[in-house]
Design a protein around this motif. Structure first.
Motif, PDB file in Angstrom:
ATOM      1  N   LYS A  64       0.835  -1.204   0.000  1.00 21.34           N
ATOM      2  CA  LYS A  64       0.000   0.000   0.000  1.00 21.34           C
ATOM      3  C   LYS A  64       0.876   1.264   0.000  1.00 21.34           C
ATOM      4  O   LYS A  64       2.078   1.195   0.290  1.00 21.34           O
ATOM      5  CB  LYS A  64      -0.929  -0.047   1.208  1.00 21.34           C
ATOM      6  N   TYR A 104     -12.066  -3.433  -4.019  1.00 26.55           N
ATOM      7  CA  TYR A 104     -12.652  -3.433  -2.670  1.00 26.55           C
ATOM      8  C   TYR A 104     -14.181  -3.488  -2.705  1.00 26.55           C
ATOM      9  O   TYR A 104     -14.837  -3.017  -1.762  1.00 26.55           O
ATOM     10  CB  TYR A 104     -12.176  -2.197  -1.896  1.00 26.55           C
ATOM     11  N   HIS A 107     -16.342  -4.197   0.309  1.00 25.76           N
ATOM     12  CA  HIS A 107     -16.395  -3.267   1.437  1.00 25.76           C
ATOM     13  C   HIS A 107     -17.274  -2.045   1.170  1.00 25.76           C
ATOM     14  O   HIS A 107     -17.381  -1.161   2.033  1.00 25.76           O
ATOM     15  CB  HIS A 107     -14.984  -2.802   1.805  1.00 25.76           C
ATOM     16  N   PHE A 112     -15.515   2.662   6.677  1.00 28.14           N
ATOM     17  CA  PHE A 112     -14.126   3.003   6.300  1.00 28.14           C
ATOM     18  C   PHE A 112     -13.900   2.996   4.783  1.00 28.14           C
ATOM     19  O   PHE A 112     -12.810   3.296   4.319  1.00 28.14           O
ATOM     20  CB  PHE A 112     -13.141   2.040   6.980  1.00 28.14           C
ATOM     21  N   LEU A 116     -10.660   4.300   2.701  1.00 28.58           N
ATOM     22  CA  LEU A 116      -9.792   3.246   2.159  1.00 28.58           C
ATOM     23  C   LEU A 116      -9.476   3.504   0.684  1.00 28.58           C
ATOM     24  O   LEU A 116      -8.309   3.439   0.265  1.00 28.58           O
ATOM     25  CB  LEU A 116     -10.497   1.888   2.330  1.00 28.58           C
ATOM     26  N   ARG A 140      -0.902 -14.576   4.172  1.00 28.68           N
ATOM     27  CA  ARG A 140      -1.739 -13.921   5.198  1.00 28.68           C
ATOM     28  C   ARG A 140      -1.097 -14.071   6.579  1.00 28.68           C
ATOM     29  O   ARG A 140      -1.160 -13.167   7.406  1.00 28.68           O
ATOM     30  CB  ARG A 140      -3.155 -14.518   5.213  1.00 28.68           C
ATOM     31  N   THR A 146      -5.375  -7.716  10.557  1.00 25.97           N
ATOM     32  CA  THR A 146      -5.640  -6.473   9.816  1.00 25.97           C
ATOM     33  C   THR A 146      -5.074  -5.218  10.485  1.00 25.97           C
ATOM     34  O   THR A 146      -4.426  -4.400   9.837  1.00 25.97           O
ATOM     35  CB  THR A 146      -7.163  -6.309   9.615  1.00 25.97           C
ATOM     36  N   PHE A 147      -5.324  -5.059  11.769  1.00 26.72           N
ATOM     37  CA  PHE A 147      -4.896  -3.826  12.441  1.00 26.72           C
ATOM     38  C   PHE A 147      -3.529  -4.027  13.109  1.00 26.72           C
ATOM     39  O   PHE A 147      -3.343  -4.944  13.900  1.00 26.72           O
ATOM     40  CB  PHE A 147      -5.928  -3.398  13.493  1.00 26.72           C
ATOM     41  N   ARG A 157       2.571  -6.657   9.585  1.00 24.51           N
ATOM     42  CA  ARG A 157       1.743  -5.605  10.201  1.00 24.51           C
ATOM     43  C   ARG A 157       2.062  -5.452  11.680  1.00 24.51           C
ATOM     44  O   ARG A 157       1.968  -4.358  12.245  1.00 24.51           O
ATOM     45  CB  ARG A 157       0.265  -5.940  10.002  1.00 24.51           C
ATOM     46  N   LYS A 164      -4.837   1.364  12.018  1.00 26.97           N
ATOM     47  CA  LYS A 164      -5.916   0.490  11.548  1.00 26.97           C
ATOM     48  C   LYS A 164      -5.977   0.532  10.026  1.00 26.97           C
ATOM     49  O   LYS A 164      -5.946  -0.498   9.368  1.00 26.97           O
ATOM     50  CB  LYS A 164      -7.267   0.976  12.102  1.00 26.97           C
ATOM     51  N   SER A 165      -6.065   1.743   9.466  1.00 29.09           N
ATOM     52  CA  SER A 165      -6.228   1.849   8.006  1.00 29.09           C
ATOM     53  C   SER A 165      -4.902   1.694   7.274  1.00 29.09           C
ATOM     54  O   SER A 165      -4.852   1.071   6.215  1.00 29.09           O
ATOM     55  CB  SER A 165      -6.820   3.206   7.613  1.00 29.09           C
ATOM     56  N   ASN A 167      -2.137  -0.066   6.982  1.00 25.12           N
ATOM     57  CA  ASN A 167      -1.576  -1.341   7.457  1.00 25.12           C
ATOM     58  C   ASN A 167      -0.674  -2.013   6.417  1.00 25.12           C
ATOM     59  O   ASN A 167      -0.519  -3.223   6.399  1.00 25.12           O
ATOM     60  CB  ASN A 167      -2.690  -2.276   7.927  1.00 25.12           C
TER      61      ASN A 167
HETATM   62  P1  IDP Z   1      -7.549  -7.334   5.349  1.00 27.71           P
HETATM   63  O1  IDP Z   1      -6.776  -6.276   4.606  1.00 27.71           O
HETATM   64  O2  IDP Z   1      -6.782  -7.850   6.510  1.00 27.71           O
HETATM   65  O3  IDP Z   1      -8.076  -8.415   4.456  1.00 27.71           O
HETATM   66  P2  IDP Z   1     -10.244  -6.278   5.388  1.00 27.71           P
HETATM   67  O4  IDP Z   1     -11.244  -6.478   6.479  1.00 27.71           O
HETATM   68  O5  IDP Z   1     -10.478  -6.949   4.098  1.00 27.71           O
HETATM   69  O6  IDP Z   1      -8.819  -6.595   5.992  1.00 27.71           O
HETATM   70  O7  IDP Z   1     -10.182  -4.703   5.143  1.00 27.71           O
HETATM   71  C1  IDP Z   1      -9.574  -4.152   3.992  1.00 27.71           C
HETATM   72  C2  IDP Z   1      -8.773  -2.940   4.406  1.00 27.71           C
HETATM   73  O8  IDP Z   1      -9.647  -1.921   4.837  1.00 27.71           O
HETATM   74  C3  IDP Z   1      -7.845  -3.148   5.578  1.00 27.71           C
HETATM   75  O9  IDP Z   1      -6.618  -3.729   5.191  1.00 27.71           O
HETATM   76  C4  IDP Z   1      -7.671  -1.755   6.124  1.00 27.71           C
HETATM   77  O10 IDP Z   1      -6.743  -1.016   5.335  1.00 27.71           O
HETATM   78  C5  IDP Z   1      -9.053  -1.188   5.898  1.00 27.71           C
HETATM   79  N1  IDP Z   1      -9.906  -1.304   7.089  1.00 27.71           N
HETATM   80  C6  IDP Z   1     -10.605  -2.387   7.489  1.00 27.71           C
HETATM   81  N2  IDP Z   1     -11.297  -2.145   8.608  1.00 27.71           N
HETATM   82  C7  IDP Z   1     -11.039  -0.869   8.931  1.00 27.71           C
HETATM   83  C8  IDP Z   1     -11.470  -0.010  10.004  1.00 27.71           C
HETATM   84  O11 IDP Z   1     -12.224  -0.393  10.893  1.00 27.71           O
HETATM   85  N3  IDP Z   1     -10.979   1.243   9.998  1.00 27.71           N
HETATM   86  C9  IDP Z   1     -10.141   1.717   9.050  1.00 27.71           C
HETATM   87  N4  IDP Z   1      -9.733   0.959   8.015  1.00 27.71           N
HETATM   88  C10 IDP Z   1     -10.165  -0.307   7.956  1.00 27.71           C
END
Ligand code: IDP
Ligand code: MG
Length: 205
Positions: A64, A104, A107, A112, A116, A140, A146-147, A157, A164-165, A167
């Motif tokens: 990213k 995406y 989503h 978010f 994103l 993975r 994710t966070f 990560r 959080k975002s 990552n």
């Molecule tokens: P992943 O990347 O681990 O597969 P996903 O749930 O598919 O996670 O989410 C896609 C991307 O969206 C995440 O990598 C992150 O950048 C962003 N994201 C997901 N949930 C949140 C959130 O609660 N706040 C801010 N960004 C988020």
């Protein structure tokens, strides 16, 4: 051992047992020489990619914008290389709004989502296709949760961020997602090649 036994002279009187021992010694010597000759002529076969039952997957990874701004691309790629995943596609690119929306799609509507898409399109990303046994799961695991704050230490990560975002990396989460996402970022296909280390890294016997 006495010199007499090693170098018997015709004048020495020898029993039947001594004769046997002498010829056995000669036979053992010839045997050893022969074994060495055969071993040199037919060395043990090295594992080869053709002889192993190698079931591999290909996954899509996106470094990213934060990974590139922070100069972490090389270190992140190294983790996958060290693990033994094979690079079969790489592309430095700017993600368009359309590509981000397609990538995406699952989503859309989440709180978010707008942030994103804005983040992923703000500057270049590095798209990569990596191949290996269970590449999707393996990648993975290397990425971590994710966070950043929740991701285990030792994962990408977990080691490189707390956001959080932001990552650092995206990785396909299933074979279906991988196929869909690879088609978005590598519509022209991937580079198919056999790494010489694969039999050592990918063996599943
Ligand atoms: P992943 O990347 O681990 O597969 P996903 O749930 O598919 O996670 O989410 C896609 C991307 O969206 C995440 O990598 C992150 O950048 C962003 N994201 C997901 N949930 C949140 C959130 O609660 N706040 C801010 N960004 C988020
Ligand atoms: Mg995801």
């Amino acid at each position: 051992m006495r010199a007499k036994e090693l170098h018997p002279s015709p004048s020495t009187s020898w029993g039947l047992g001594e004769n046997r021992r002498y010829f056995r010694g000669i036979l053992a010597f010839i045997n050893r020489k022969l074994a060495k000759f055969v071993q040199n002529a037919y060395p043990p076969a090295l594992p080869s990619i053709q002889t192993l039952n190698l079931l591999v997957e290909t996954t899509l990874l996106l470094l990213k914008p934060d990974a590139l701004h922070r100069g972490l691309a090389g270190r992140i790629i190294t983790r996958f290389e060290e693990k033994g995943l094979q690079l079969v596609g790489m592309r430095l690119m700017r993600m368009s709004q359309e590509t981000a929306a397609k990538h995406y799609a699952e989503h859309v509507g989440k709180p978010f989502y707008e942030g994103l898409v804005g983040f992923m399109t703000c500057s270049p990303i590095l798209a990569m296709a990596l191949r290996g046994p269970d590449a999707i799961t393996v990648a993975r695991r290397l990425m971590g949760k994710t966070f950043g704050i929740e991701a285990d230490a030792g994962t990408i990560r977990g080691d490189f961020g707390c956001s959080k975002s932001y990552n650092l990396i995206h990785g396909s989460d299933s074979p279906e997602s991988a196929a869909r996402e690879l088609a978005i970022f590598f519509p022209e296909g991937l580079e198919d090649w056999d790494p010489i280390s694969a039999p050592w890294l990918w063996d599943r016997e």
